[in-house]
Design a protein around this motif. Sequence first.
Motif, PDB file in Angstrom:
ATOM      1  N   GLU A   8     110.765  62.162   7.239  1.00 23.84           N
ATOM      2  CA  GLU A   8     110.914  61.304   6.056  1.00 23.84           C
ATOM      3  C   GLU A   8     112.329  61.394   5.491  1.00 23.84           C
ATOM      4  O   GLU A   8     112.906  60.386   5.080  1.00 23.84           O
ATOM      5  CB  GLU A   8     109.880  61.646   4.987  1.00 23.84           C
ATOM      6  N   TYR A   9     112.897  62.577   5.489  1.00 23.24           N
ATOM      7  CA  TYR A   9     114.263  62.740   4.997  1.00 23.24           C
ATOM      8  C   TYR A   9     115.243  61.992   5.908  1.00 23.24           C
ATOM      9  O   TYR A   9     116.140  61.287   5.421  1.00 23.24           O
ATOM     10  CB  TYR A   9     114.632  64.223   4.914  1.00 23.24           C
ATOM     11  N   TYR A  12     114.990  58.310   5.299  1.00 21.04           N
ATOM     12  CA  TYR A  12     115.640  57.985   4.026  1.00 21.04           C
ATOM     13  C   TYR A  12     117.160  57.919   4.203  1.00 21.04           C
ATOM     14  O   TYR A  12     117.803  56.965   3.748  1.00 21.04           O
ATOM     15  CB  TYR A  12     115.269  59.027   2.968  1.00 21.04           C
ATOM     16  N   GLY A  15     118.107  54.847   6.181  1.00 19.93           N
ATOM     17  CA  GLY A  15     117.937  53.655   5.347  1.00 19.93           C
ATOM     18  C   GLY A  15     119.061  53.504   4.336  1.00 19.93           C
ATOM     19  O   GLY A  15     119.465  52.387   4.003  1.00 19.93           O
ATOM     20  N   ALA A  16     119.581  54.613   3.872  1.00 16.78           N
ATOM     21  CA  ALA A  16     120.676  54.575   2.900  1.00 16.78           C
ATOM     22  C   ALA A  16     121.954  54.003   3.509  1.00 16.78           C
ATOM     23  O   ALA A  16     122.830  53.530   2.784  1.00 16.78           O
ATOM     24  CB  ALA A  16     120.930  55.970   2.335  1.00 16.78           C
ATOM     25  N   ALA A 108     111.973  54.065  12.332  1.00 15.44           N
ATOM     26  CA  ALA A 108     111.160  54.672  11.274  1.00 15.44           C
ATOM     27  C   ALA A 108     109.672  54.628  11.626  1.00 15.44           C
ATOM     28  O   ALA A 108     108.959  55.622  11.452  1.00 15.44           O
ATOM     29  CB  ALA A 108     111.416  53.976   9.937  1.00 15.44           C
ATOM     30  N   ARG A 112     107.450  57.980  12.125  1.00 16.96           N
ATOM     31  CA  ARG A 112     106.343  58.270  11.210  1.00 16.96           C
ATOM     32  C   ARG A 112     105.049  58.574  11.972  1.00 16.96           C
ATOM     33  O   ARG A 112     104.144  59.190  11.429  1.00 16.96           O
ATOM     34  CB  ARG A 112     106.139  57.117  10.239  1.00 16.96           C
TER      35      ARG A 112
END
Length: 132
Positions: A8-9, A12, A15-16, A108, A112
């Motif tokens: 998840e990190y 993130y 995505g940033a 992603a 996941r």
Amino acid sequence: MGIKRDIEYAIYIHGAWKTQFRNFLSGRAPMDLSTVGQPHACKLGHWLDNEARRMLSPEDHAEACRLHGQFHEIAGEIIQDIKQKDFAAAREALVPAGPFDQASHGLAAFLRKMPLRQRARTVADTELKQAA
């Protein structure tokens, strides 16, 4: 850190990058362009090169690396567009559902699934040992 939190990190952080690209293109923020196209230079790349080798099946690891490499390839192409001052092409790659989004979402979605696959393998291994 557990696999789910690691993933998840990493998702993130990746995505940033889209926000960072947009801020860079609009002149609002600097960006280190030298490592964007390098899959082994980011946190997810480090995780794939180390912990993921032990945590994932060889097939899952190979697919995660392939998708991660594809993501960085597209990010690298955006950087090339920026370096060549083809800002329209860079912006086009960043539109919703564009190449960057597709690569990001594909990576992603696959990542996941990793905690579920990891748990399924652990349960299956336990059941096999108990049956033996």
